[in-house]
Design a protein around this motif. Structure first.
Motif, short mmCIF file in Angstrom:
data_model
loop_
_atom_site.label_atom_id
_atom_site.label_comp_id
_atom_site.label_asym_id
_atom_site.label_seq_id
_atom_site.Cartn_x
_atom_site.Cartn_y
_atom_site.Cartn_z
N ALA A 48 0.83 -1.21 0.00
CA ALA A 48 0.00 0.00 0.00
C ALA A 48 0.86 1.25 0.00
O ALA A 48 0.56 2.23 -0.70
CB ALA A 48 -0.92 -0.01 1.21
N LEU A 49 1.97 1.23 0.75
CA LEU A 49 2.86 2.39 0.80
C LEU A 49 3.52 2.62 -0.56
O LEU A 49 3.58 3.76 -1.04
CB LEU A 49 3.92 2.19 1.88
CG LEU A 49 4.99 3.29 1.99
CD1 LEU A 49 4.36 4.66 2.19
CD2 LEU A 49 5.95 2.97 3.13
N ALA A 50 3.98 1.55 -1.18
CA ALA A 50 4.59 1.69 -2.50
C ALA A 50 3.60 2.27 -3.51
O ALA A 50 3.95 3.12 -4.33
CB ALA A 50 5.12 0.33 -2.98
N GLU A 51 2.36 1.83 -3.42
CA GLU A 51 1.33 2.35 -4.32
C GLU A 51 1.09 3.84 -4.07
O GLU A 51 0.96 4.63 -5.02
CB GLU A 51 0.03 1.57 -4.11
CG GLU A 51 -1.09 1.97 -5.08
CD GLU A 51 -2.34 1.12 -4.92
OE1 GLU A 51 -3.37 1.50 -5.51
OE2 GLU A 51 -2.28 0.09 -4.21
N ASP A 52 1.08 4.23 -2.80
CA ASP A 52 0.92 5.65 -2.45
C ASP A 52 2.07 6.49 -3.02
O ASP A 52 1.85 7.59 -3.54
CB ASP A 52 0.87 5.83 -0.94
CG ASP A 52 -0.44 5.37 -0.33
OD1 ASP A 52 -1.40 5.11 -1.09
OD2 ASP A 52 -0.50 5.25 0.91
N LEU A 53 3.28 5.97 -2.90
CA LEU A 53 4.45 6.72 -3.38
C LEU A 53 4.41 6.87 -4.89
O LEU A 53 4.74 7.95 -5.42
CB LEU A 53 5.74 6.01 -2.94
CG LEU A 53 5.97 5.90 -1.43
CD1 LEU A 53 7.29 5.19 -1.14
CD2 LEU A 53 5.94 7.26 -0.76
N ARG A 54 4.00 5.82 -5.58
CA ARG A 54 3.90 5.92 -7.05
C ARG A 54 2.79 6.89 -7.44
O ARG A 54 2.94 7.67 -8.40
CB ARG A 54 3.64 4.53 -7.64
CG ARG A 54 4.85 3.59 -7.55
CD ARG A 54 4.64 2.34 -8.39
NE ARG A 54 3.54 1.52 -7.89
CZ ARG A 54 3.70 0.52 -7.02
NH1 ARG A 54 4.90 0.23 -6.53
NH2 ARG A 54 2.66 -0.20 -6.61
N ALA A 55 1.69 6.88 -6.71
CA ALA A 55 0.58 7.81 -7.00
C ALA A 55 1.01 9.26 -6.81
O ALA A 55 0.48 10.16 -7.48
CB ALA A 55 -0.62 7.49 -6.11
N ALA A 56 1.97 9.47 -5.92
CA ALA A 56 2.47 10.83 -5.67
C ALA A 56 3.59 11.21 -6.62
O ALA A 56 4.18 12.29 -6.49
CB ALA A 56 2.96 10.93 -4.23
N GLY A 57 3.90 10.33 -7.59
CA GLY A 57 4.92 10.63 -8.57
C GLY A 57 6.28 10.06 -8.28
O GLY A 57 7.25 10.28 -9.03
N GLY A 58 6.40 9.28 -7.21
CA GLY A 58 7.68 8.65 -6.87
C GLY A 58 7.86 7.32 -7.55
O GLY A 58 6.95 6.80 -8.21
#
Length: 246
Positions: A48-58
């Motif tokens: 879930a954290l990795a998905e959040d980071l990708r959604a934020a452009g990371g």
């Protein structure tokens, strides 16, 4: 510490990334432009954290990780190398803190602290060192504690493991001329560590002390600062704690 990273775009592996300092570090480093590989036993959380980071452009990925298992750590490092082509930084963050007095004889908890806090750090070093030597560069960031500088009642074994982390880090630093080694020693920090304390009285006392705790991002900022320095600068140790902590 709010100095932005000087050198972005590194491949950074973070152990114990499912909560607390590990999760905050992943967020901070991804925001600084680094590519992060997240490892933890709780795969739902790191996913879930990795998905959040990708959604934020990371740029982020994750893998299940048990730092007490050398093959699990090696597989984690291989996954990062396969995904990104190299490994620039390992943040050895995974840790446990089941505090208790020695006469409580919680031997299983002592062994768990040794396994995670010491053997886990060694496994991380063993997994990345050959790769970093071959690359001719790399950075190992080990998370110790202010308890690695002092010993308090109920923290004898925990402190022993964190003193060990500092000793291992200094040994690695002295043996290395092409690798950077940093020790981060946090003071009271908001995290889930106190939840692992089985002694009710000790847990309540610890939770009371945590009322003055600093946010995990304060530690993440220190890590970001060390990682972001030029290759010829090695930030050997940072102690960061709440102003109100004695």
């Amino acid at each position: 510490m709010t100095v932005p990273s000087v050198s972005a775009g590194k491949v950074v592996l973070v152990t114990g990334a499912s909560s607390g300092i590990g999760a905050a570090t992943a967020r901070r480093l991804a925001a600084s432009g680094h590519r992060v590989m997240l490892g933890a036993r709780r795969t739902d959380r790191v996913a879930a954290l990795a998905e959040d980071l990708r959604a934020a452009g990371g740029e982020a990925d994750h893998r299940e990780l048990d730092v007490t298992d050398l093959e699990s750590v090696r597989a984690f490092v291989r996954a990062a190398q396969d995904r990104y082509g190299r490994v620039d930084v390992l943040v050895n963050n995974a840790g446990v803190m089941p505090l208790s007095s020695l006469d409580a004889l919680k031997v299983d908890e002592w062994n768990r602290m040794i396994d995670v806090n010491v053997r886990g750090v060694l496994h991380g070093i063993a997994a990345v060192l050959p790769l970093m030597r071959a690359q001719g560069s790399g950075h190992v960031v080990n998370i110790a504690s202010v308890s690695g500088h002092r010993v308090d009642p109920t923290a004898a074994v925990y402190s022993a493991t964190k003193f060990a982390v500092r000793a291992l880090s200094e040994g690695l630093r002295q043996e290395s001329r092409d690798l950077r080694v940093t020790v981060i020693s946090p003071g009271l920090t908001r995290s889930e560590l106190a939840e692992g304390i089985s002694d009710t009285a000790v847990r309540e006392a610890t939770e009371d002390m945590l009322k003055i705790a600093m946010p995990a991002d304060a530690v993440a900022a220190a890590i970001d600062y060390a990682v972001g320095q030029p290759a010829e600068v090695d930030v050997s140790e940072i102690i960061v704690r709440p102003t109100a902590q004695g």
